[in-house]
Design a protein around this motif. Sequence first.
Motif, PDB file in Angstrom:
ATOM      1  N   GLU A  48       0.820  -1.215   0.000  1.00  0.00           N
ATOM      2  CA  GLU A  48       0.000   0.000   0.000  1.00  0.00           C
ATOM      3  C   GLU A  48       0.853   1.264   0.000  1.00  0.00           C
ATOM      4  OE1 GLU A  48      -3.675   1.990   2.591  1.00  0.00           O
ATOM      5  OE2 GLU A  48      -2.686   0.151   3.283  1.00  0.00           O
ATOM      6  N   LEU A  55      -1.696   3.450 -10.148  1.00  0.00           N
ATOM      7  CA  LEU A  55      -2.749   3.041  -9.207  1.00  0.00           C
ATOM      8  C   LEU A  55      -2.964   4.047  -8.080  1.00  0.00           C
ATOM      9  CD1 LEU A  55      -1.893  -0.761  -8.806  1.00  0.00           C
ATOM     10  CD2 LEU A  55      -3.488   0.306 -10.416  1.00  0.00           C
ATOM     11  N   THR A  58      -6.540   6.667  -7.669  1.00  0.00           N
ATOM     12  CA  THR A  58      -7.735   5.863  -7.928  1.00  0.00           C
ATOM     13  C   THR A  58      -8.574   5.770  -6.661  1.00  0.00           C
ATOM     14  OG1 THR A  58      -6.583   3.815  -7.327  1.00  0.00           O
ATOM     15  CG2 THR A  58      -6.572   4.419  -9.657  1.00  0.00           C
ATOM     16  N   LYS A  60      -9.898   3.334  -4.131  1.00  0.00           N
ATOM     17  CA  LYS A  60      -9.477   1.985  -3.728  1.00  0.00           C
ATOM     18  C   LYS A  60     -10.518   1.367  -2.803  1.00  0.00           C
ATOM     19  CE  LYS A  60      -4.889   3.864  -4.109  1.00  0.00           C
ATOM     20  NZ  LYS A  60      -5.472   5.180  -4.499  1.00  0.00           N
ATOM     21  N   GLN A  71      -8.415  -6.548  -3.609  1.00  0.00           N
ATOM     22  CA  GLN A  71      -8.341  -5.111  -3.811  1.00  0.00           C
ATOM     23  C   GLN A  71      -8.834  -4.728  -5.208  1.00  0.00           C
ATOM     24  OE1 GLN A  71      -7.382  -3.235  -1.321  1.00  0.00           O
ATOM     25  NE2 GLN A  71      -7.364  -1.221  -2.299  1.00  0.00           N
ATOM     26  N   TYR A  73      -9.298  -1.077  -7.843  1.00  0.00           N
ATOM     27  CA  TYR A  73      -8.904   0.312  -8.085  1.00  0.00           C
ATOM     28  C   TYR A  73      -9.841   0.861  -9.156  1.00  0.00           C
ATOM     29  CZ  TYR A  73      -4.700  -2.017  -6.325  1.00  0.00           C
ATOM     30  OH  TYR A  73      -3.821  -2.789  -5.608  1.00  0.00           O
ATOM     31  N   SER A  92      -2.799  -5.078 -10.969  1.00  0.00           N
ATOM     32  CA  SER A  92      -3.627  -4.129 -11.723  1.00  0.00           C
ATOM     33  C   SER A  92      -2.827  -3.076 -12.470  1.00  0.00           C
ATOM     34  CB  SER A  92      -4.626  -3.456 -10.775  1.00  0.00           C
ATOM     35  OG  SER A  92      -5.576  -4.393 -10.309  1.00  0.00           O
TER      36      SER A  92
END
Length: 283
Positions: A48, A55, A58, A60, A71, A73, A92
Amino acid sequence: MSLKKSIRFLIVKSVGQYINLLSLVNPKKALHISYSLFTNPRIGKIQEDNLPEILQDTIKETFHHNEDHFQTYTWKGNDTKILLVHGWESNSARWEKTLPYLQKSGSTIIAIDAPAHGQSSGKEFNVPRYAEFINKAVKKHNPSIIIGHSIGGATCIYHQYLHPETSIEKMVILGAPSDLRTLIDNYIQMLSLNRKMFSLLEKRYLENFNFELENFSGATFAEQINIEGIIAHDTTDNIVAFEEGQKIANGWKKGHFITTTDLGHSMHDDDLYQEIYRFLFKK
């Protein structure tokens, strides 16, 4: 063969030889090691506090599913929603080169981290669990489009087979394998494992997921899919054989097969993305 490749080849074959010897005296431990090597990704996790830049900006959200969490996004846009499903030893962030093309449509885009990848929990990756994650995200966000790469694409097909009556109207599959048996055969060949290990792995899948390996086939699942889609596969893909994409395309009545060359397994390409864009958004 380069020195680096030669060393890797020797290491892989040595591991296989060790598992073969171990299967003679302790088959349970040999199975544990070989199954873990096949299902536990070595890379793809992200923290994180060290998110890839793509990412960071975004929305989350962490979903909880049984003992797992996964998770997502979200890049906020209009009411059209697209779900992105990455592949093995990835996360991602792999969609960074794809996003600009999809964002031209103004759509809301949601990317999901697979089991044991990105910020999702666990050490083991498997398609049935990934499909459960996808289904929970689909129920929450109601995307009309789903795009999957590699084993993520195979999972999209399996999910659509299991849950045909969702919000999904179009699907794009990039470089996806069809048959689980083929993947395991390739794995066994790579390590030069004996046939006893194949039987043990086959039994493990039957016990864990209640299906025979030969029945877990994207080509078979695709025969039941009634939405429109694209199956794209590269002739030079050295990770997932081109024939795997052909199998899926042959089974999918409303699937349009796109052949590319010299893109490899990643399949990042302007012309391909423009063709996908036209399929998704141009009437």
